[in-house]
Design a protein around this motif. Structure first.
Motif: not given
Length: 323
Positions: A155-162
């Motif tokens: 989740e943290i990886l995905r949000r950082a990308r967003q």
């Protein structure tokens, strides 16, 4: 409704953190009220057996139903990015008695017996509470820690990308149905909170993905901790699943059924081992398909500790209907 007003400096200090203690405390409400948290029923069934004979009466009294107010010292916003449970329990037992009593004074009505004892003698009470938290953790959470951590890390990886692609609007766009971003305001649809707050420009907001928070979202408003927002990560609904994920027939005809299935499974980031267990494919076969999907720009890989997580790219999100 709670509204936070951000400055540019607040955004610069906004960060993510993991909290074992927050996972544990939110799981207590799930355990006591499983009907409201249906996606966690497989965990509840296992936890009932695992917690038989474990003493956690004080913890239970501190997390009542409905859990309108849980003392802040049970869900502190982490000062670092990924504290251990032992580190958080050490902070708990080191609290000043006045801080414990202040948090307990916010509980409406008469205090339950063990909570009243905690208020009378915070030093002895927090020592007992730390022991209960550790025992509960070992029985009910530790056996599932690896899969919980991977979902939160993904989740943290995905949000950082967003955030990198779309700024704060991209970060908060689909964080939770009760959360919305407009201009420099973050709005959170709390039923029991009605306030407009300004971040002070030096602390920002801490986002704490927590699987047992589903389906809710919670805020930490009070000093001395940095303001925090606890929310469920994407993919919680699949956390305990072992059954097959639906695969688009059209996508299967283009990519092949195995690769289409793997993309469907990557609704939340996962490791090769997890994908092999879910799909019934061998780990080498999964690895082969993931490398092909990476080469096509449909998946990306990120190392977190000893694990490598695969996640869908923006192009794959469009193909899977989530763009």
């Amino acid at each position: 409704m709670l509204t936070w007003k951000f400055s540019a400096q607040d955004l610069a200090h906004t960060r993510f953190a993991q909290s074992p203690l927050c996972e544990l405390v939110t799981s207590v409400e799930v355990f006591k009220n499983p009907g409201r948290h249906a996606v966690h029923l497989p965990w509840v069934r296992q936890a009932r057996t695992a917690l038989a004979g474990v003493s956690w009466e004080l913890l239970s009294q501190l997390v009542p139903l409905p859990a309108v107010h849980v003392p802040d010292f049970l869900t502190p916003v982490p000062a670092g990015s990924s504290p251990t449970l032992d580190e958080q329990l050490a902070e708990l037992t080191a609290l000043e008695p006045a801080a414990v009593r202040r948090d307990l004074s916010r509980i409406d009505g008469e205090l339950p017996p063990l909570v009243a004892e905690l208020a009378r003698d915070p030093a002895a009470g927090t020592a007992r509470l730390a022991g209960e938290l550790r025992a509960y953790w070992q029985a009910a959470i530790a056996p599932h820690r690896a899969r919980i951590d991977r979902l939160v890390e993904g989740e943290i990886l995905r949000r950082a990308r967003q955030l990198a692609a779309g700024g704060p609007a991209g970060l908060f766009a689909d964080l939770h149905p009760k959360v919305s971003w407009e201009g420099d305001l973050l709005r959170i649809g709390h039923r029991h909170v009605d306030a407009d707050r300004r971040l002070d420009g030096a602390r920002g907001l801490v986002l704490v993905p927590t699987v047992f928070a589903w389906p809710g979202v919670f805020s930490q408003l009070d000093p001395p901790w940095q303001p925090g927002l606890v929310y469920p990560p994407r993919g919680v609904a699949t956390l305990w699943e072992t059954s097959a994920t639906g695969t688009s027939e059209g996508l299967a005809r283009v990519l092949g059924r195995a690769r289409a299935r793997l993309l469907a499974e990557l609704d939340a980031p996962a490791t090769t081992t997890e994908l092999a267990a879910r799909t019934g494919l061998s780990a080498p076969t999964v690895s082969h398909h993931l490398h092909a999907l990476c080469a096509a720009g449909l998946t990306a890989r990120h190392r977190t500790g000893r694990s490598v997580l695969y996640l869908r790219t923006a192009a794959a999100e469009l193909l899977c209907g989530d763009g």
